[in-house]
Scaffold this motif. Structure first.
Motif: not given
Length: 67
Positions: A42-67
């Motif tokens: 079993t082998m892994f590509r270095r570029q895949d591992l480097e991309a996996f290791k790099t933190p990914q930005p989190r998706a912004a949460r949708p704004e909640e509507k005031a009731v």
């Protein structure tokens, strides 16, 4: 070209995780794993591992509507 690929042990050390964790990541589709044509290792590509290791930005949460 040989440095573009890592064995399961090298990849585990690179990411700081256990071998089993890497197999689980591959099974879950989080990382791509490849079987070597000769020897079936079993082998892994270095570029895949480097991309996996790099933190990914989190998706912004949708704004909640005031009731």
């Amino acid at each position: 070209m040989e440095d573009d690929w890592m064995t399961i042990d090298q990849a585990a050390e690179f990411l700081g995780v256990a071998r089993r964790t890497l197999f689980n990541y591959a099974k879950q589709g989080k990382l791509r794993a490849f079987k070597a044509a000769v020897g079936g290792r079993t082998m892994f590509r270095r570029q895949d591992l480097e991309a996996f290791k790099t933190p990914q930005p989190r998706a912004a949460r949708p704004e909640e509507k005031a009731v």
